[in-house]
Design an enzyme around this catalytic site. Sequence first.
Site, PDB file in Angstrom:
ATOM      1  N   ASN A   1       0.859   0.464   5.794  1.00  0.00           N
ATOM      2  CA  ASN A   1       1.474  -0.340   4.733  1.00  0.00           C
ATOM      3  C   ASN A   1       2.221  -1.485   5.396  1.00  0.00           C
ATOM      4  OD1 ASN A   1       4.364   0.111   2.568  1.00  0.00           O
ATOM      5  ND2 ASN A   1       2.745  -1.391   2.449  1.00  0.00           N
ATOM      6  N   GLY A   2       1.882  -2.699   5.000  1.00  0.00           N
ATOM      7  CA  GLY A   2       2.559  -3.862   5.566  1.00  0.00           C
ATOM      8  C   GLY A   2       1.567  -4.936   5.915  1.00  0.00           C
TER       9      GLY A   2
ATOM     10  N   CYS B   1       0.851  -1.189   0.000  1.00  0.00           N
ATOM     11  CA  CYS B   1       0.000   0.000   0.000  1.00  0.00           C
ATOM     12  C   CYS B   1       0.880   1.230   0.000  1.00  0.00           C
ATOM     13  CB  CYS B   1      -0.881   0.039   1.238  1.00  0.00           C
ATOM     14  SG  CYS B   1      -1.977  -1.384   1.346  1.00  0.00           S
TER      15      CYS B   1
ATOM     16  N   TYR C   1      10.780  -4.444  -7.608  1.00  0.00           N
ATOM     17  CA  TYR C   1       9.526  -4.199  -8.330  1.00  0.00           C
ATOM     18  C   TYR C   1       8.679  -3.059  -7.794  1.00  0.00           C
ATOM     19  CZ  TYR C   1       4.575  -5.018  -9.532  1.00  0.00           C
ATOM     20  OH  TYR C   1       3.271  -4.866  -9.903  1.00  0.00           O
TER      21      TYR C   1
ATOM     22  N   GLY D   1      -0.787   0.550  -4.870  1.00  0.00           N
ATOM     23  CA  GLY D   1      -2.090  -0.024  -4.550  1.00  0.00           C
ATOM     24  C   GLY D   1      -3.148   0.546  -5.466  1.00  0.00           C
TER      25      GLY D   1
HETATM   26  O1  LIG Z   1       5.178 -13.509 -12.931  1.00  0.00           O
HETATM   27  P1  LIG Z   1       4.030 -12.575 -12.695  1.00  0.00           P
HETATM   28  O2  LIG Z   1       3.077 -13.122 -11.685  1.00  0.00           O
HETATM   29  O3  LIG Z   1       3.380 -12.145 -13.955  1.00  0.00           O
HETATM   30  O4  LIG Z   1       4.596 -11.284 -11.945  1.00  0.00           O
HETATM   31  C1  LIG Z   1       5.717 -10.554 -12.370  1.00  0.00           C
HETATM   32  C2  LIG Z   1       5.348  -9.459 -13.331  1.00  0.00           C
HETATM   33  O5  LIG Z   1       4.390  -8.552 -12.720  1.00  0.00           O
HETATM   34  C3  LIG Z   1       4.952  -7.271 -12.613  1.00  0.00           C
HETATM   35  O6  LIG Z   1       4.525  -6.426 -13.662  1.00  0.00           O
HETATM   36  P2  LIG Z   1       3.274  -5.414 -13.547  1.00  0.00           P
HETATM   37  O7  LIG Z   1       2.459  -5.512 -14.768  1.00  0.00           O
HETATM   38  O8  LIG Z   1       2.557  -5.627 -12.264  1.00  0.00           O
HETATM   39  O9  LIG Z   1       3.904  -3.945 -13.408  1.00  0.00           O
HETATM   40  P3  LIG Z   1       4.939  -3.091 -14.250  1.00  0.00           P
HETATM   41  O10 LIG Z   1       4.190  -2.452 -15.381  1.00  0.00           O
HETATM   42  O11 LIG Z   1       5.447  -2.105 -13.260  1.00  0.00           O
HETATM   43  O12 LIG Z   1       6.042  -3.960 -14.748  1.00  0.00           O
HETATM   44  C4  LIG Z   1       6.442  -7.469 -12.714  1.00  0.00           C
HETATM   45  O13 LIG Z   1       7.077  -6.306 -13.217  1.00  0.00           O
HETATM   46  C5  LIG Z   1       6.551  -8.624 -13.681  1.00  0.00           C
HETATM   47  O14 LIG Z   1       6.425  -8.163 -15.002  1.00  0.00           O
HETATM   48  N1  LIG Z   2      -0.231  -4.034   1.024  1.00  0.00           N
HETATM   49  C1  LIG Z   2      -0.429  -3.523   2.206  1.00  0.00           C
HETATM   50  O1  LIG Z   2       0.393  -2.796   2.753  1.00  0.00           O
HETATM   51  C2  LIG Z   2      -1.731  -3.927   2.864  1.00  0.00           C
HETATM   52  C3  LIG Z   2      -2.089  -3.269   4.173  1.00  0.00           C
HETATM   53  C4  LIG Z   2      -3.102  -4.112   4.961  1.00  0.00           C
HETATM   54  N2  LIG Z   2      -2.514  -5.336   5.407  1.00  0.00           N
HETATM   55  C5  LIG Z   2      -4.344  -4.361   4.116  1.00  0.00           C
HETATM   56  O2  LIG Z   2      -4.554  -5.476   3.668  1.00  0.00           O
HETATM   57  O3  LIG Z   2      -5.094  -3.444   3.872  1.00  0.00           O
HETATM   58 MG   LIG Z   3       6.131  -5.988 -15.132  1.00  0.00          MG
END
Ligand SMILES: O=P(O)(O)OC[C@H]1O[C@H](OP(=O)(O)OP(=O)(O)O)[C@H](O)[C@@H]1O
Ligand SMILES: NC(=O)CC[C@H](N)C(=O)O
Ligand SMILES: [Mg+2]
Length: 502
Positions: free
Chosen positions: A101-102, A2, A257, A28
């Site tokens: 967040n967490g 988040c 990421y 998020g």
């Molecule tokens: O193996 P997977 O389960 O597919 O997860 C990994 C992928 O998901 C994320 O991309 P995402 O589209 O969320 O965001 P980005 O546009 O920032 O790369 C990450 O950058 C990888 O591309």
């Molecule tokens: N990704 C998060 O930081 C989630 C915060 C909290 N555990 C929720 O589920 O809302």
């Molecule tokens: Mg990606």
Amino acid sequence: MCGIAAIVSHQPVNQELYDALTVLQHRGQDAAGIVTCEHGRLHLRKENGLTRDVFTNIQMLKLRGNMGIAHVRYPTAGCTSSAEAQPFYVNSPFGLTLAHNGNLTNTEELKKALFIEDQRHLNTDSDSEVLLNIFAHELQSLGKIHLSVADVFDAVAGVHRRCKGAYAVVIMIAGFGILGFRDPNGIRPLIFGERKTDGQSEFMIASESVALDVLGFSVLRDVQPGEAVFIEQSGMLHTQQCTSTVDHCPCIFEYVYFARPDSIIDNISVHKARLRMGEKLAAKILRVWPDHDIDVVIPIPDTSRTAALQMAYLLGVKFREGFIKNRYIGRTFIMPGQKMREKSVRQKLNAIGLEFEGKNVMLVDDSIVRGTTSEQIIQMARDAGAKKVYFASAAPPVRYPNVYGIDMPAAHELIAHNRTEDEVCEEITADRLIYQDLDDLIEAVRKGNPTIKHFDTSCFSKEYITGDVDDAYLDRIEMLRNDSAQTARNTQSCIIEMQNNN
Ligand SMILES: O=P(O)(O)OC[C@H]1O[C@H](OP(=O)(O)OP(=O)(O)O)[C@H](O)[C@@H]1O
Ligand SMILES: NC(=O)CC[C@H](N)C(=O)O
Ligand SMILES: [Mg+2]
């Protein structure tokens, strides 16, 4: 993951908190919320959806006040009901609102204690509601009518004693001020900064430095693990370390990421860390595959771009943008439900044929988690006429669940779980797969701040820093939060909310 933000100002904060949420949206996409405080009165708006969809002009105008906190949600506990959107509110003591967040790892135990010993009511399954009530109880048990800053820090020390897991938190105390704190391992990021307006200090706390940059605040520093920062409504800043058991262990996946590349977390530039990940990958390719026949390096947008660019440069191979991203589709990994994620990859990315035709292409991604992206992308590369499709991941194989705020709770959903690298290669149908080594990833990140002794690498190494996560715990959360259990819960969820949304 988040995103959280808080501002104490001498002017209305509604628009600035909204702007901060748009900058933190990558953390998020499920829900957004803002609460402001005006003359001791709280004004709250939260709902499922992207920031731009959650707040109407009229609602924005009603978010009056010169201090407030805000949240964008990617659920890791409970369900996707808007009742679990944040900020959360409890009226006693003093009127508290929280954005978190967490993810707590001892939620169940805390819930019991809250019901039985502390006699507090919880209305959702969110761990963040538990966290808020623990803080509220700790504050209440001091038995003060007039709160001092020292009391607030004492309550944080109580939270550190009782809560386990990852928490970067902002809490607003109605009519008094805003508090920010980080768990003793500093797993999730939190940073604060200052801005002078007409000679007066204003403060902001946020998940990432990029939010401070965009709103014109200068970074003061990261909130330290276990430390709390309190800004009185008048603009007076106080900080205090609230635990003696600090062991800094920031989440390495932020650098892989989650975070934006233009953020600096714990004094490490995310951009530079990703460049170094690309360097390490190139070195590995030259080491294990010196006679490679890669014609072109192609990143999988967005996050892998930085690493891929540097990798191509060091390999001396052409770098080309072979996939175009639909900028109106969000991040796929943090979408709820596998069906939606699968559909979105195809909607999000499309190949430029001439970059693939007759070539041996090396596709680069920051990570392979469930394999949703890699499987589809490799097929797209082949459909576009690639001769050979190689794949490199800037992170090592993700084999174990994350319990600290990234929603990958079910080991069997991870493509590398119980698979060798060769088996993953076969599964995603690549002609060759190169994973970053864990030591190289750690070095790539740590180089930016060698004072950090270790990182949370649990999803690669199965080492959980909080010491309370064993196989039985992992089995339990796998049962509770695997994809089908979540989908069932989310479709059944019909919680009637406590706040009026309009
Ligand atoms: O193996 P997977 O389960 O597919 O997860 C990994 C992928 O998901 C994320 O991309 P995402 O589209 O969320 O965001 P980005 O546009 O920032 O790369 C990450 O950058 C990888 O591309
Ligand atoms: N990704 C998060 O930081 C989630 C915060 C909290 N555990 C929720 O589920 O809302
Ligand atoms: Mg990606």
